[in-house]
Design a protein around this motif. Structure first.
Motif, mmCIF file in Angstrom:
data_model
loop_
_atom_site.group_PDB
_atom_site.id
_atom_site.type_symbol
_atom_site.label_atom_id
_atom_site.label_comp_id
_atom_site.label_asym_id
_atom_site.label_seq_id
_atom_site.Cartn_x
_atom_site.Cartn_y
_atom_site.Cartn_z
ATOM 1 N N THR A 135 -14.585 9.931 -32.051
ATOM 2 C CA THR A 135 -16.052 9.951 -32.133
ATOM 3 C C THR A 135 -16.663 9.148 -30.993
ATOM 4 O OG1 THR A 135 -15.889 10.124 -34.530
ATOM 5 C CG2 THR A 135 -18.009 9.441 -33.644
ATOM 6 N N ALA A 136 -16.085 7.976 -30.710
ATOM 7 C CA ALA A 136 -16.613 7.134 -29.629
ATOM 8 C C ALA A 136 -16.481 7.821 -28.279
ATOM 9 C CB ALA A 136 -15.889 5.789 -29.624
ATOM 10 N N VAL A 137 -15.345 8.475 -28.033
ATOM 11 C CA VAL A 137 -15.138 9.156 -26.751
ATOM 12 C C VAL A 137 -16.062 10.363 -26.638
ATOM 13 C CG1 VAL A 137 -13.466 10.439 -25.353
ATOM 14 C CG2 VAL A 137 -12.768 8.327 -26.494
ATOM 15 N N ILE A 138 -16.210 11.122 -27.709
ATOM 16 C CA ILE A 138 -17.117 12.280 -27.684
ATOM 17 C C ILE A 138 -18.541 11.827 -27.410
ATOM 18 C CG2 ILE A 138 -18.149 14.076 -29.129
ATOM 19 C CD1 ILE A 138 -15.351 14.354 -30.451
ATOM 20 N N ARG A 139 -18.944 10.708 -27.998
ATOM 21 C CA ARG A 139 -20.293 10.180 -27.757
ATOM 22 C C ARG A 139 -20.489 9.869 -26.269
ATOM 23 N NH1 ARG A 139 -20.135 6.055 -31.047
ATOM 24 N NH2 ARG A 139 -19.490 4.611 -29.442
ATOM 25 N N GLU A 140 -19.424 9.395 -25.607
ATOM 26 C CA GLU A 140 -19.531 9.056 -24.180
ATOM 27 C C GLU A 140 -19.682 10.288 -23.295
ATOM 28 O OE1 GLU A 140 -20.019 6.040 -22.969
ATOM 29 O OE2 GLU A 140 -19.861 5.227 -24.992
ATOM 30 N N LEU A 141 -19.401 11.475 -23.831
ATOM 31 C CA LEU A 141 -19.623 12.706 -23.059
ATOM 32 C C LEU A 141 -21.108 12.913 -22.760
ATOM 33 C CD1 LEU A 141 -17.169 15.140 -24.870
ATOM 34 C CD2 LEU A 141 -16.911 14.189 -22.561
ATOM 35 N N ASN A 142 -21.964 12.245 -23.507
ATOM 36 C CA ASN A 142 -23.409 12.334 -23.289
ATOM 37 C C ASN A 142 -23.946 11.163 -22.470
ATOM 38 O OD1 ASN A 142 -23.964 14.762 -24.772
ATOM 39 N ND2 ASN A 142 -23.484 13.596 -26.617
ATOM 40 N N ASN A 143 -23.091 10.314 -21.968
ATOM 41 C CA ASN A 143 -23.512 9.155 -21.191
ATOM 42 C C ASN A 143 -24.185 9.625 -19.904
ATOM 43 O OD1 ASN A 143 -23.246 6.844 -19.244
ATOM 44 N ND2 ASN A 143 -22.315 5.910 -21.044
ATOM 45 N N PRO A 144 -25.269 8.971 -19.482
ATOM 46 C CA PRO A 144 -25.945 9.373 -18.241
ATOM 47 C C PRO A 144 -25.079 9.203 -16.990
ATOM 48 C CG PRO A 144 -27.232 7.703 -19.436
ATOM 49 C CD PRO A 144 -25.967 7.899 -20.179
ATOM 50 N N ASN A 145 -24.087 8.329 -17.042
ATOM 51 C CA ASN A 145 -23.231 8.085 -15.890
ATOM 52 C C ASN A 145 -22.142 9.150 -15.800
ATOM 53 O OD1 ASN A 145 -20.626 6.771 -14.705
ATOM 54 N ND2 ASN A 145 -22.335 5.567 -13.900
ATOM 55 N N ALA A 146 -22.053 9.815 -14.656
ATOM 56 C CA ALA A 146 -21.094 10.915 -14.475
ATOM 57 C C ALA A 146 -19.649 10.437 -14.591
ATOM 58 C CB ALA A 146 -21.319 11.580 -13.123
ATOM 59 N N GLU A 147 -19.336 9.270 -14.051
ATOM 60 C CA GLU A 147 -17.956 8.771 -14.102
ATOM 61 C C GLU A 147 -17.513 8.534 -15.550
ATOM 62 O OE1 GLU A 147 -15.070 5.324 -12.216
ATOM 63 O OE2 GLU A 147 -17.238 5.061 -12.097
ATOM 64 N N ILE A 148 -18.415 8.022 -16.365
ATOM 65 C CA ILE A 148 -18.109 7.790 -17.789
ATOM 66 C C ILE A 148 -17.837 9.122 -18.473
ATOM 67 C CG2 ILE A 148 -19.061 6.974 -19.988
ATOM 68 C CD1 ILE A 148 -18.338 4.675 -18.100
ATOM 69 N N ARG A 149 -18.645 10.128 -18.185
ATOM 70 C CA ARG A 149 -18.441 11.455 -18.786
ATOM 71 C C ARG A 149 -17.107 12.054 -18.341
ATOM 72 N NH1 ARG A 149 -23.732 12.191 -16.918
ATOM 73 N NH2 ARG A 149 -23.018 13.784 -15.452
ATOM 74 N N ILE A 150 -16.778 11.889 -17.073
ATOM 75 C CA ILE A 150 -15.530 12.451 -16.546
ATOM 76 C C ILE A 150 -14.324 11.794 -17.207
ATOM 77 C CG2 ILE A 150 -14.072 12.567 -14.479
ATOM 78 C CD1 ILE A 150 -16.729 12.952 -12.880
ATOM 79 N N ILE A 151 -14.315 10.472 -17.292
ATOM 80 C CA ILE A 151 -13.188 9.766 -17.915
ATOM 81 C C ILE A 151 -13.064 10.175 -19.381
ATOM 82 C CG2 ILE A 151 -12.195 7.521 -18.507
ATOM 83 C CD1 ILE A 151 -13.751 6.369 -16.078
ATOM 84 N N SER A 152 -14.204 10.312 -20.060
ATOM 85 C CA SER A 152 -14.188 10.733 -21.466
ATOM 86 C C SER A 152 -13.561 12.113 -21.605
ATOM 87 C CB SER A 152 -15.612 10.740 -22.033
ATOM 88 O OG SER A 152 -16.175 9.458 -21.954
ATOM 89 N N ALA A 153 -13.937 13.015 -20.718
ATOM 90 C CA ALA A 153 -13.360 14.364 -20.759
ATOM 91 C C ALA A 153 -11.856 14.316 -20.482
ATOM 92 C CB ALA A 153 -14.065 15.266 -19.745
ATOM 93 N N TRP A 154 -11.435 13.469 -19.552
ATOM 94 C CA TRP A 154 -9.999 13.314 -19.265
ATOM 95 C C TRP A 154 -9.253 12.800 -20.496
ATOM 96 C CZ3 TRP A 154 -6.739 15.017 -15.795
ATOM 97 C CH2 TRP A 154 -7.205 15.435 -14.560
ATOM 98 N N ILE A 155 -9.853 11.864 -21.205
ATOM 99 C CA ILE A 155 -9.214 11.331 -22.418
ATOM 100 C C ILE A 155 -9.011 12.445 -23.427
ATOM 101 C CG2 ILE A 155 -9.538 9.830 -24.436
ATOM 102 C CD1 ILE A 155 -10.999 7.882 -22.520
ATOM 103 N N LEU A 156 -10.057 13.241 -23.644
ATOM 104 C CA LEU A 156 -9.949 14.338 -24.609
ATOM 105 C C LEU A 156 -8.906 15.356 -24.159
ATOM 106 C CD1 LEU A 156 -13.717 14.808 -25.457
ATOM 107 C CD2 LEU A 156 -11.943 13.727 -26.867
#
Length: 164
Positions: A115-136
């Protein structure tokens, strides 16, 4: 600064996996020195041997945190909304390494990390979204359990990442 980051700085070592430790040990071993050390240990008196055994028992008390404990710290950091962007990125980087083993990937959901990682997919920072997608992606790789959880959360194709 998170507990994991502080612990690593104190110990001056990176995240270790069993495979990583084995590779490091092989890469940093010197067969001649190992043979010499073996001969030296064989020459120890019974008292010196007992002293060594006691030293080893003391070292065993200083256990490295389990992957689950490290994951919990990183997940708690992600759930802390007042955390800086750099600390959030660091927590995600730690999860990226920790979810590689399939057992840890399965634990990601159980520990509240999915849930925490999925929530980060909506983060305004592109790097945070990319890392979150990599984790998933890493967690779901050859892992039907996590793939099913991702479908439940409707993030199969992650269309909103393409639009940012």
């Amino acid at each position: 600064m998170s507990l994991i980051c502080l612990w690593r700085r104190m110990m001056m070592i990176p995240i270790w996996t069993a495979d990583g430790m084995l590779q490091w040990a092989i890469g940093h071993s010197d067969p001649a020195k190992l043979k010499e050390t073996t001969l030296n240990v064989q020459r120890l008196s019974p008292e010196e041997l007992k002293q060594r055994q006691m030293e080893i028992k003391e070292l065993e008390k200083l256990q490295m945190p389990s992957d689950a404990k490290l994951m919990i710290v990183a997940i708690n950091d992600l759930n802390n909304l007042s955390l800086s962007l750099e600390d959030r990125r660091r927590a995600l980087q730690e999860l990226l390494v920790l979810v590689e083993p399939i057992e840890n990937a399965n634990d990601l959901h159980k520990l509240g990390g999915l849930t925490a990682v999925i929530r980060e997919l909506n983060n305004p920072n592109a790097e945070i979204r990319i890392i979150s997608a990599w984790i998933l992606g890493k967690a779901s790789q050859n892992n039907p359990f996590v793939m099913k959880l991702e479908r439940i959360h409707n993030i199969g194709s992650i269309p909103f990442l393409r639009n940012r």
